[in-house]
Design a protein around this motif. Sequence first.
Motif, PDB file in Angstrom:
ATOM      1  N   LEU A  22      44.251  41.947  34.362  1.00 30.27           N
ATOM      2  CA  LEU A  22      45.625  42.235  34.297  1.00 30.27           C
ATOM      3  C   LEU A  22      46.426  42.214  35.489  1.00 30.27           C
ATOM      4  CD1 LEU A  22      44.823  45.109  31.997  1.00 30.27           C
ATOM      5  CD2 LEU A  22      45.776  42.867  31.504  1.00 30.27           C
ATOM      6  N   GLU A  23      45.820  42.092  36.545  1.00 31.45           N
ATOM      7  CA  GLU A  23      46.607  41.917  37.851  1.00 31.45           C
ATOM      8  C   GLU A  23      46.423  40.687  38.329  1.00 31.45           C
ATOM      9  OE1 GLU A  23      48.376  44.350  39.166  1.00 31.45           O
ATOM     10  OE2 GLU A  23      47.602  45.887  37.787  1.00 31.45           O
ATOM     11  N   ALA A  24      46.093  39.757  37.443  1.00 32.30           N
ATOM     12  CA  ALA A  24      46.410  38.318  37.858  1.00 32.30           C
ATOM     13  C   ALA A  24      45.053  37.926  39.083  1.00 32.30           C
ATOM     14  CB  ALA A  24      47.406  37.631  38.550  1.00 32.30           C
ATOM     15  N   ILE A  25      43.935  38.420  38.825  1.00 30.56           N
ATOM     16  CA  ILE A  25      42.812  38.292  39.866  1.00 30.56           C
ATOM     17  C   ILE A  25      41.629  38.141  38.834  1.00 30.56           C
ATOM     18  CG2 ILE A  25      41.207  39.557  41.390  1.00 30.56           C
ATOM     19  CD1 ILE A  25      43.298  41.279  42.131  1.00 30.56           C
ATOM     20  N   ALA A  26      41.206  36.616  39.156  1.00 28.61           N
ATOM     21  CA  ALA A  26      39.756  36.027  38.435  1.00 28.61           C
ATOM     22  C   ALA A  26      38.833  36.872  39.056  1.00 28.61           C
ATOM     23  CB  ALA A  26      39.765  34.689  38.654  1.00 28.61           C
ATOM     24  N   ALA A  27      37.647  37.003  38.192  1.00 29.32           N
ATOM     25  CA  ALA A  27      36.539  37.726  38.396  1.00 29.32           C
ATOM     26  C   ALA A  27      35.483  37.362  37.833  1.00 29.32           C
ATOM     27  CB  ALA A  27      36.793  39.390  38.196  1.00 29.32           C
ATOM     28  N   ASP A  28      34.434  37.338  38.352  1.00 26.37           N
ATOM     29  CA  ASP A  28      32.996  36.940  37.802  1.00 26.37           C
ATOM     30  C   ASP A  28      31.859  38.019  37.843  1.00 26.37           C
ATOM     31  OD1 ASP A  28      33.921  34.377  37.257  1.00 26.37           O
ATOM     32  OD2 ASP A  28      32.995  33.665  39.189  1.00 26.37           O
TER      33      ASP A  28
END
Length: 231
Positions: A22-28
Motif C-alpha cells: 500500500l506504500e508502493a514498497i514491493a516485498a517478498d
Amino acid sequence: MRVLIVEDEPYLAEAVRDGLRLEAIAADIAADGDSALELLSVNSYDLAVLDRDIPGPSGDEVARRIVASGSGIPILMLTAADRIDDKASGFELGADDYLTKPFDLRELVLRLRALDRRRGYARPPVREIAGLRLDPFRREVFRNGRHVALTRKQFAVLEVLVAAEGGVVSAEELLERAWDENANPFTNAVRITVSALRKRLGEPWIIATVPGVGYRIDTAPGTGREGEERG
C-alpha cells in the motif's frame, strides 16, 4: 524499493507485505532461514526485515551472512525480544534498526524509508529533478507545483527513476526493484506502467526511452527524440 520479510508467522508476514504494498514498497516473504538465504542469493533487495526467532538458520545467522556478504543491505530486526541486552546483541550482529512486537505498521514504513535514505550515501528525504518533486514519506509527487496522483506501482517506478538522477534504468532493473518475486520476467508490465506514468505526469514527456537500454528522467524534457513516448 524492494524488501525481504523474514518472518515465520504467516499472518503477520502477509499483513506486513500487504501493508508495504500500500506504500508502493514491493516485498517478498521468507518463512525460515534457508528460504531467506536462497532469496537473498537470487534477488536484489534494498532492505531486510528480519525476525530473529525463525526455523532453520536463525535470524541471527541470516544477519551474520548478510553482513559477511558485503551487500550492504540494511537490516531491521523485528522481534518480540525487547530487553536492552537483546537489542544490544542485535546491533552487534549488524542490525541497522530494531523494532519490537507489537508494532505500528506506519512506524515500520517510516523506519524503512529512513534506512533506505541512508543506504550508501545520505539522500534528501524529498527528491527533486527536472521540475519533479517526489516525497516518499507522504507518497506525493508534484510536477512544476502541480500535484500528480499516481497508482502505487507508478509511484514505485518513478521513485526508482528519480533515484537514478537522470541515469538510465533498464526494464529488468525496474521489474526487480518495483515488483515482487511473483512478477513474470517476460511481462510487458514495465512498458505499460511507464507509458501510463508518462501520461499522468503530462507533456512534455519527462520519462525518456533509451532504445534497447531502458528509461531515464529527461532533465530537459521535450528537447529530443528520447522524450517521445515509445514504450
